[in-house]
Scaffold this motif. Structure first.
Motif, PDB file in Angstrom:
ATOM      1  N   ASP A 199       0.829  -1.206   0.000  1.00 18.71           N
ATOM      2  CA  ASP A 199       0.000   0.000   0.000  1.00 18.71           C
ATOM      3  C   ASP A 199       0.865   1.258   0.000  1.00 18.71           C
ATOM      4  N   ASP A 200       2.133   1.093  -0.419  1.00 20.03           N
ATOM      5  CA  ASP A 200       3.049   2.242  -0.440  1.00 20.03           C
ATOM      6  C   ASP A 200       3.951   2.157  -1.668  1.00 20.03           C
ATOM      7  N   ILE A 201       3.779   3.083  -2.604  1.00 21.45           N
ATOM      8  CA  ILE A 201       4.662   3.161  -3.769  1.00 21.45           C
ATOM      9  C   ILE A 201       5.540   4.412  -3.696  1.00 21.45           C
ATOM     10  N   GLY A 202       5.583   5.031  -2.505  1.00 20.65           N
ATOM     11  CA  GLY A 202       6.478   6.158  -2.297  1.00 20.65           C
ATOM     12  C   GLY A 202       6.028   7.423  -3.013  1.00 20.65           C
ATOM     13  N   ASP A 203       7.000   8.249  -3.391  1.00 18.32           N
ATOM     14  CA  ASP A 203       6.719   9.521  -4.063  1.00 18.32           C
ATOM     15  C   ASP A 203       6.475   9.274  -5.554  1.00 18.32           C
ATOM     16  N   ARG A 204       5.474   8.436  -5.822  1.00 14.55           N
ATOM     17  CA  ARG A 204       5.199   8.082  -7.208  1.00 14.55           C
ATOM     18  C   ARG A 204       3.703   8.063  -7.473  1.00 14.55           C
ATOM     19  N   VAL A 205       3.385   8.178  -8.735  1.00 19.00           N
ATOM     20  CA  VAL A 205       2.025   8.042  -9.234  1.00 19.00           C
ATOM     21  C   VAL A 205       2.062   7.048 -10.378  1.00 19.00           C
ATOM     22  N   PHE A 206       1.167   6.064 -10.362  1.00 11.32           N
ATOM     23  CA  PHE A 206       1.062   5.109 -11.458  1.00 11.32           C
ATOM     24  C   PHE A 206       0.020   5.604 -12.452  1.00 11.32           C
TER      25      PHE A 206
ATOM     26  N   LEU B  18      -3.875   4.841  -2.440  1.00 11.63           N
ATOM     27  CA  LEU B  18      -3.323   3.759  -1.638  1.00 11.63           C
ATOM     28  C   LEU B  18      -3.226   4.113  -0.165  1.00 11.63           C
ATOM     29  N   ASN B  19      -3.330   5.403   0.167  1.00 11.92           N
ATOM     30  CA  ASN B  19      -3.239   5.814   1.566  1.00 11.92           C
ATOM     31  C   ASN B  19      -4.460   5.369   2.366  1.00 11.92           C
ATOM     32  N   ASP B  20      -5.648   5.528   1.789  1.00  9.95           N
ATOM     33  CA  ASP B  20      -6.868   5.191   2.529  1.00  9.95           C
ATOM     34  C   ASP B  20      -7.786   4.230   1.783  1.00  9.95           C
ATOM     35  N   GLY B  21      -7.367   3.776   0.567  1.00  8.08           N
ATOM     36  CA  GLY B  21      -8.196   2.854  -0.199  1.00  8.08           C
ATOM     37  C   GLY B  21      -9.343   3.518  -0.921  1.00  8.08           C
ATOM     38  N   GLY B  22      -9.393   4.848  -0.933  1.00  7.59           N
ATOM     39  CA  GLY B  22     -10.504   5.557  -1.555  1.00  7.59           C
ATOM     40  C   GLY B  22     -10.446   5.528  -3.077  1.00  7.59           C
ATOM     41  N   ILE B  23     -11.619   5.647  -3.703  1.00  8.74           N
ATOM     42  CA  ILE B  23     -11.739   5.698  -5.167  1.00  8.74           C
ATOM     43  C   ILE B  23     -12.568   6.910  -5.529  1.00  8.74           C
ATOM     44  N   THR B  24     -12.017   7.800  -6.363  1.00 10.07           N
ATOM     45  CA  THR B  24     -12.758   8.954  -6.874  1.00 10.07           C
ATOM     46  C   THR B  24     -12.669   8.952  -8.392  1.00 10.07           C
TER      47      THR B  24
END
Length: 340
Positions: free
Chosen positions: A259-266, A307-313
């Motif tokens: 649940d952590d990909i660091g300072d990245r955006v996929f 990935l921080n809280d599992g939220g979807i927007t």
């Protein structure tokens, strides 16, 4: 006094989600400032193939069959050999996709791979080297049973690359539910360059309770190999019910949920484009996010998985563009290595 020159609008900040209004005009949606602007970019008006490293492979028309890599951020070009016989064999990016094996600047052995998602055909060319040429290959990674056109019977069909990514000069792909295939090209890029396949057993990911289907995406980021799953629950296959990110543990080997990909955006692309990543801080984005374009609905919808809280927007970018579009939307980003 000289008349004032008209102001030329500055390009929106990268990364951009590119929608095609027509074959020659595009709408560019920036996820950094949520703005959309019209454009007419010649390099993506013909046959072109985005890659996860930002460079876009552009194929020219006959009789020259020119080919080059284009940096959409700087305009720089890297000339590749003319395609010659291979030029009229390769379908456009509605059917084919493209990968670079490495960063073209950092790696002297970087290669370009185009693969057909309908038939088991692929084309390869080294970016550097005096003997490089475009080479055509057929491959065999097995077969599977699929419904026929009437959906009343099963027919056998050759498997093709589906979920695939480049990592450390190799290409990795899902061969089966618990097997990862590996492809590399051995040689100097000349006529004798051979394709070499291998595989490794891995433990496959478990679907959440109630999930019946998933879209799979594979990508390299920060020197690591990732798998992203977008899950669906029957009977609704239009909107996702959840998502998960897995990192390859090569010591096992096995996919490990993270649940952590660091300072990245996929940035997950359409099925005929390579997925990629970028630095969140450099692009003015929130870290630890996954952006995904939903191709299962009539109107393009952009999903944000946190990935921080599992939220979807959701966001509806480039409103007013035609759906379905003349070509699949894709992510345009500065040409650089995902490992930086």
């Amino acid at each position: 006094m000289e008349p004032a020159k008209p102001e030329v609008p500055s390009p929106p900040p990268f990364p951009l989600l590119v929608h095609h209004i027509s074959d020659s005009t595009q709408a560019l949606f920036s996820i950094s400032d949520n703005t959309s602007r019209a454009a007419s970019i010649p390099e993506i008006s013909g046959r072109y193939f985005p890659t996860s490293y930002g460079w876009i492979l552009v194929l020219g028309p006959p009789p020259a069959w020119e080919s080059f890599l284009w940096n959409p951020h700087s305009g720089e070009r890297i000339q590749l050999p003319d395609m010659e016989e291979a030029g009229d064999e390769i379908p456009d990016n509605k059917r084919c996709a493209c990968l670079l094996s490495d960063d073209v600047v950092a790696s002297p052995t970087c290669g370009v791979l185009i693969y057909d998602k309908v038939t088991p055909n692929m084309w390869y060319c080294r970016v550097n080297g005096g003997s490089r040429v475009w080479l055509s290959y057929d491959y065999d990674i097995g077969s599977m049973d699929v419904p026929d056109e009437t959906c009343k019977a099963l027919v056998e069909r050759q498997k093709t690359f589906n979920t695939i990514a480049s990592f450390r000069s190799r290409f990795y792909f899902d061969e089966s539910a618990d097997t990862i295939g590996m492809l590399e090209f051995i040689g100097d890029g000349g006529d004798q360059t051979e394709s070499q396949f291998g595989d490794m057993d891995v433990g496959w990911v478990e679907f959440p309770d109630g999930s019946a289907a998933a879209d799979m995406f594979m990508l390299e980021s920060g020197g690591e190999l990732f798998h992203v799953c977008v899950f669906y629950t029957l009977p609704c296959l239009d909107a996702p019910s959840g998502f998960a990110v897995y990192k390859m543990d090569f010591s096992e080997p096995a996919w490990r949920k993270t649940d952590d990909i660091g300072d990245r955006v996929f940035l997950l692309q359409e099925v005929f484009s390579a997925s990629s990543s970028c630095s969140a801080s450099e692009c003015g984005l929130k870290r630890n996010l996954v952006y995904w374009v939903n191709s299962r609905v009539d109107v393009t919808c952009l999903y944000l998985f946190d990935l921080n809280d599992g939220g979807i927007t959701t966001v509806q970018p480039c409103q007013g563009t035609p759906d379905p579009q003349p070509r699949p939307p894709f992510w345009m980003l500065p040409a650089a290595s995902p490992s930086t």
